[in-house]
Each structure stands twice: as structure tokens, then as C-alpha cells.
Design a protein around this motif. Structure first.
Motif, PDB file in Angstrom:
ATOM      1  N   MET A   1     -19.647  11.083 -19.102  1.00 37.00           N
ATOM      2  CA  MET A   1     -18.821   9.848 -19.753  1.00 37.00           C
ATOM      3  C   MET A   1     -18.752   9.796 -21.055  1.00 37.00           C
ATOM      4  O   MET A   1     -19.776   9.834 -21.860  1.00 37.00           O
ATOM      5  N   PHE A   2     -17.704   9.674 -21.841  1.00 31.67           N
ATOM      6  CA  PHE A   2     -17.804   9.776 -23.276  1.00 31.67           C
ATOM      7  C   PHE A   2     -18.228   8.349 -23.846  1.00 31.67           C
ATOM      8  O   PHE A   2     -17.960   7.089 -23.138  1.00 31.67           O
ATOM      9  N   LYS A   3     -18.953   8.143 -24.861  1.00 35.76           N
ATOM     10  CA  LYS A   3     -19.642   6.870 -25.423  1.00 35.76           C
ATOM     11  C   LYS A   3     -18.619   6.514 -26.653  1.00 35.76           C
ATOM     12  O   LYS A   3     -18.516   7.437 -27.486  1.00 35.76           O
ATOM     13  N   ILE A   4     -18.206   5.177 -26.768  1.00 37.24           N
ATOM     14  CA  ILE A   4     -17.520   4.797 -27.822  1.00 37.24           C
ATOM     15  C   ILE A   4     -17.987   3.576 -28.567  1.00 37.24           C
ATOM     16  O   ILE A   4     -18.621   2.752 -27.803  1.00 37.24           O
ATOM     17  N   LEU A   5     -18.233   3.442 -29.669  1.00 31.71           N
ATOM     18  CA  LEU A   5     -18.752   2.289 -30.528  1.00 31.71           C
ATOM     19  C   LEU A   5     -17.422   1.625 -31.103  1.00 31.71           C
ATOM     20  O   LEU A   5     -16.678   2.182 -31.748  1.00 31.71           O
ATOM     21  N   VAL A   6     -17.157   0.555 -30.600  1.00 31.60           N
ATOM     22  CA  VAL A   6     -16.367  -0.459 -31.230  1.00 31.60           C
ATOM     23  C   VAL A   6     -16.849  -1.626 -32.285  1.00 31.60           C
ATOM     24  O   VAL A   6     -17.897  -1.998 -31.937  1.00 31.60           O
ATOM     25  N   VAL A   7     -16.700  -1.524 -33.433  1.00 37.98           N
ATOM     26  CA  VAL A   7     -17.009  -2.497 -34.401  1.00 37.98           C
ATOM     27  C   VAL A   7     -15.929  -3.287 -34.955  1.00 37.98           C
ATOM     28  O   VAL A   7     -14.948  -2.783 -35.449  1.00 37.98           O
ATOM     29  N   GLU A   8     -16.084  -4.610 -34.347  1.00 36.13           N
ATOM     30  CA  GLU A   8     -15.001  -5.375 -34.593  1.00 36.13           C
ATOM     31  C   GLU A   8     -15.394  -6.851 -34.272  1.00 36.13           C
ATOM     32  O   GLU A   8     -16.145  -7.206 -33.321  1.00 36.13           O
ATOM     33  N   ASP A   9     -15.273  -7.856 -35.293  1.00 35.12           N
ATOM     34  CA  ASP A   9     -15.668  -9.031 -35.305  1.00 35.12           C
ATOM     35  C   ASP A   9     -14.717 -10.196 -34.803  1.00 35.12           C
ATOM     36  O   ASP A   9     -15.200 -11.439 -34.302  1.00 35.12           O
ATOM     37  N   ASP A  10     -13.688  -9.641 -34.150  1.00 36.29           N
ATOM     38  CA  ASP A  10     -12.653 -10.742 -33.464  1.00 36.29           C
ATOM     39  C   ASP A  10     -13.144 -10.491 -32.025  1.00 36.29           C
ATOM     40  O   ASP A  10     -12.651  -9.468 -31.388  1.00 36.29           O
ATOM     41  N   GLU A  11     -13.792 -11.458 -31.526  1.00 33.37           N
ATOM     42  CA  GLU A  11     -14.331 -11.234 -30.091  1.00 33.37           C
ATOM     43  C   GLU A  11     -13.599 -10.905 -29.138  1.00 33.37           C
ATOM     44  O   GLU A  11     -13.667 -10.269 -28.235  1.00 33.37           O
ATOM     45  N   LEU A  12     -12.244 -11.817 -29.207  1.00 32.01           N
ATOM     46  CA  LEU A  12     -11.383 -11.742 -28.132  1.00 32.01           C
ATOM     47  C   LEU A  12     -10.644 -10.347 -28.060  1.00 32.01           C
ATOM     48  O   LEU A  12     -10.822  -9.573 -26.818  1.00 32.01           O
ATOM     49  N   PHE A  13     -10.367  -9.788 -29.172  1.00 27.65           N
ATOM     50  CA  PHE A  13      -9.669  -8.569 -29.303  1.00 27.65           C
ATOM     51  C   PHE A  13     -10.725  -7.455 -29.041  1.00 27.65           C
ATOM     52  O   PHE A  13     -10.385  -6.520 -28.264  1.00 27.65           O
ATOM     53  N   ALA A  14     -12.069  -7.638 -29.337  1.00 26.80           N
ATOM     54  CA  ALA A  14     -13.039  -6.543 -29.143  1.00 26.80           C
ATOM     55  C   ALA A  14     -13.444  -6.685 -27.514  1.00 26.80           C
ATOM     56  O   ALA A  14     -13.274  -5.444 -26.770  1.00 26.80           O
ATOM     57  N   GLU A  15     -13.335  -7.815 -26.957  1.00 23.72           N
ATOM     58  CA  GLU A  15     -13.564  -7.552 -25.430  1.00 23.72           C
ATOM     59  C   GLU A  15     -12.268  -7.224 -24.427  1.00 23.72           C
ATOM     60  O   GLU A  15     -12.412  -6.379 -23.660  1.00 23.72           O
ATOM     61  N   SER A  16     -10.972  -7.302 -25.336  1.00 22.67           N
ATOM     62  CA  SER A  16      -9.944  -6.555 -24.648  1.00 22.67           C
ATOM     63  C   SER A  16     -10.112  -5.304 -24.598  1.00 22.67           C
ATOM     64  O   SER A  16      -9.606  -4.451 -23.573  1.00 22.67           O
ATOM     65  N   THR A  41     -26.253   2.773 -34.147  1.00 20.81           N
ATOM     66  CA  THR A  41     -26.213   4.489 -34.224  1.00 20.81           C
ATOM     67  C   THR A  41     -27.612   4.867 -34.356  1.00 20.81           C
ATOM     68  O   THR A  41     -27.729   6.076 -34.183  1.00 20.81           O
ATOM     69  N   TYR A  42     -28.716   4.377 -34.761  1.00 25.94           N
ATOM     70  CA  TYR A  42     -29.901   4.735 -34.704  1.00 25.94           C
ATOM     71  C   TYR A  42     -30.559   4.777 -33.528  1.00 25.94           C
ATOM     72  O   TYR A  42     -31.313   5.882 -33.147  1.00 25.94           O
ATOM     73  N   LYS A  43     -30.069   4.042 -32.406  1.00 24.58           N
ATOM     74  CA  LYS A  43     -30.573   4.263 -31.087  1.00 24.58           C
ATOM     75  C   LYS A  43     -29.671   5.066 -30.171  1.00 24.58           C
ATOM     76  O   LYS A  43     -30.264   5.560 -29.192  1.00 24.58           O
ATOM     77  N   HIS A  44     -28.515   5.521 -30.299  1.00 25.41           N
ATOM     78  CA  HIS A  44     -27.505   6.072 -29.576  1.00 25.41           C
ATOM     79  C   HIS A  44     -26.659   6.722 -30.218  1.00 25.41           C
ATOM     80  O   HIS A  44     -26.476   6.764 -31.422  1.00 25.41           O
ATOM     81  N   ARG A  45     -26.272   7.989 -29.374  1.00 24.99           N
ATOM     82  CA  ARG A  45     -25.315   8.840 -30.051  1.00 24.99           C
ATOM     83  C   ARG A  45     -24.120   8.415 -29.393  1.00 24.99           C
ATOM     84  O   ARG A  45     -23.935   8.367 -28.127  1.00 24.99           O
ATOM     85  N   TYR A  46     -22.946   8.631 -30.263  1.00 25.62           N
ATOM     86  CA  TYR A  46     -21.586   8.255 -29.825  1.00 25.62           C
ATOM     87  C   TYR A  46     -20.513   9.520 -29.845  1.00 25.62           C
ATOM     88  O   TYR A  46     -20.845  10.344 -30.796  1.00 25.62           O
ATOM     89  N   ASP A  47     -19.462   9.290 -29.234  1.00 24.24           N
ATOM     90  CA  ASP A  47     -18.509  10.502 -29.050  1.00 24.24           C
ATOM     91  C   ASP A  47     -17.367   9.968 -30.270  1.00 24.24           C
ATOM     92  O   ASP A  47     -16.639  10.812 -30.718  1.00 24.24           O
ATOM     93  N   LEU A  48     -17.280   8.689 -30.313  1.00 28.62           N
ATOM     94  CA  LEU A  48     -16.106   8.259 -31.245  1.00 28.62           C
ATOM     95  C   LEU A  48     -16.564   6.736 -31.899  1.00 28.62           C
ATOM     96  O   LEU A  48     -17.084   5.869 -31.092  1.00 28.62           O
ATOM     97  N   TYR A  49     -16.072   6.433 -32.918  1.00 27.50           N
ATOM     98  CA  TYR A  49     -16.289   4.979 -33.682  1.00 27.50           C
ATOM     99  C   TYR A  49     -14.915   4.437 -33.619  1.00 27.50           C
ATOM    100  O   TYR A  49     -13.915   5.225 -34.328  1.00 27.50           O
ATOM    101  N   LEU A  50     -14.658   3.251 -33.183  1.00 26.00           N
ATOM    102  CA  LEU A  50     -13.490   2.746 -33.410  1.00 26.00           C
ATOM    103  C   LEU A  50     -13.671   1.466 -34.501  1.00 26.00           C
ATOM    104  O   LEU A  50     -14.704   0.559 -34.140  1.00 26.00           O
ATOM    105  N   LEU A  51     -13.412   1.526 -35.796  1.00 25.65           N
ATOM    106  CA  LEU A  51     -13.878   0.705 -36.623  1.00 25.65           C
ATOM    107  C   LEU A  51     -12.614  -0.323 -37.514  1.00 25.65           C
ATOM    108  O   LEU A  51     -11.773   0.145 -37.596  1.00 25.65           O
ATOM    109  N   ASP A  52     -12.970  -1.436 -37.242  1.00 22.38           N
ATOM    110  CA  ASP A  52     -12.167  -2.409 -38.106  1.00 22.38           C
ATOM    111  C   ASP A  52     -12.662  -2.390 -39.446  1.00 22.38           C
ATOM    112  O   ASP A  52     -13.537  -1.875 -39.784  1.00 22.38           O
TER     113      ASP A  52
END
Length: 217
Positions: A1-16, A41-52
Motif C-alpha cells: 500500500m502506498f503511503k502519502i503524507l498530507v500537510v494541510e492546516d484546513d482540517e475539514l479539507f484535510a479530512e476530506s 518524515t523522521y519516523k516514516h517513509r512516504y511515497d508522496l507528499y501533498l503539501l499546501d
């Protein structure tokens, strides 16, 4: 399973985003700030970052610059409400791979993600043996298709050994390439080498006494 880190401070949008991507069989982590993202990123390896771009602590562009300076080459998309060409230019110069302007269609995001992973998997998978493979772009080690999730330093070291396979990689080359911004020692290097030998088999990495190491295939 691919792992994605989403960095977003809009809680509703992030949860969507989390709900949508989880439904499409991605494993998602959510961070609300650059500081929290770096901790992930120190604790886990990700396949993709989605950054605001507009996030607390430092903006998304500065966050990506910091990650790239730390040799983190994880593919990155910016999800942003900015439409200014200068911001878009700065994002690409910082090392992003693509961007989507908010609001965007979630299916469009999914198409881009699937296209990226399909392209990377076809082009960059290095087969070590019948059990192990290494993604040269994402820098991930797999056994029977399962991500082993070993440390970032070990993955960088393995990448360096593979690109120089069957040739001697000197200790000086490893130190200057992988540890240029960190404190390092031959002792720490030996620990990483021994960990890789335990995983892959001791015979695949040869010690060249007093010089360095060779990845044998």
C-alpha cells in the motif's frame, strides 16, 4: 500500500482528502504544520507528499526546500489556492513534481497520483534477487512486494551501493555523498552496512578492507 503524507492546516479539507484517498487504498498521514510534517518524515517513509503552501511554522515551499536539502527526494505535489506564477515557479524550483490549484476535482488528483506511481514503478524498480527489489526513485526496499520500511540512511546507502554495483564504493565517497550535512563516523557506517547485510544476506555486500564496500550481483 502506498503511503502519502498530507500537510494541510484546513482540517475539514484535510479530512476530506484523507477519506477520499483512503477509500482508494492509500495509507494517509495528516500533518497540520511544517514542524509536524518534519516529525512524520523522521519516523516514516512516504511515497508522496501533498503539501499546501500556506501552512504554519514555515510555508510549504520552504518545507520542501528543507526536505530536499536533507536528500529527501520523495515526489511532491502542491495543493494551493495561489495562482501567482511566481509562487508556482518557486514551487518547481524548490523541487515539486506537480501542483493542483484549489478547488480541484478529487478525481483529477487521483489520476495524477496513479499516473505518477505507475510511471515510477515501471521505470525505477531494480530487481536484487527472487525476493528483494529496490525502487531507485522512491528509495524503498521491498521483500516479496512488501515495503520493509528501514531507516532513511540505510536506504540512501543501499541506493549508493546499487548505482555503483560491482564497483568499490569508498568510505570517503559514502561520507561525502550521504553524510555531508551530518556528524558521521566509520562506526555508524558499519552499523548501517551490517543492518543491510542482515536483511539482504551477508554475501551480497563485500567489505574491501581499509577502502570501502562493493555490492555484488
Amino acid at each position: 500500500m502506498f503511503k502519502i503524507l498530507v500537510v494541510e492546516d484546513d482540517e475539514l479539507f484535510a479530512e476530506s482528502l484523507e477519506d477520499f484517498l483512503s477509500e482508494n487504498e492509500f495509507e494517509i498521514s495528516l500533518a497540520k504544520s511544517s514542524k509536524e510534517a518534519i516529525e512524520f518524515t523522521y519516523k516514516h517513509r512516504y511515497d508522496l507528499y501533498l503539501l499546501d503552501i500556506n501552512i504554519p511554522d514555515m510555508n510549504g515551499i520552504e518545507l520542501l526546500k528543507e526536505l530536499r536539502c536533507a536528500n529527501d527526494l520523495t515526489p511532491t505535489f502542491f495543493l494551493t489556492s495561489y495562482n501567482d506564477k511566481e509562487f508556482i515557479k518557486r514551487g518547481f524550483l524548490a523541487g515539486c513534481d506537480d501542483y493542483l490549484k484549489k478547488p480541484f476535482d478529487l478525481d483529477e488528483l487521483l489520476f495524477k497520483i496513479n499516473a505518477l506511481f505507475s510511471r515510477l514503478n515501471k521505470k525505477n524498480l531494480f530487481i536484487i534477487d527472487n525476493y528483494f527489489s529496490f525502487d531507485m526513485s522512491l528509495k524503498r526496499l521491498y521483500k516479496d512486494g512488501i515495503d520493509l520500511d528501514i531507516s532513511p540512511k540505510e536506504l540512501l546507502l543501499l541506493h549508493e551501493l546499487i548505482i555503483n554495483k560491482n564497483s568499490v564504493v569508498t568510505k570517503e565517497m559514502i561520507m561525502s555523498t550521504l553524510w555531508q550535512n551530518d556528524d558521521s563516523s566509520e562506526g555508524s557506517l558499519r552499523v548501517y552496512i551490517n543492518n543491510l547485510k542482515k536483511i539482504l544476506g551477508r554475501e551480497i555486500i563485500e567489505n574491501i578492507r581499509g577502502v570501502g564496500y562493493r555490492f555484488k550481483l
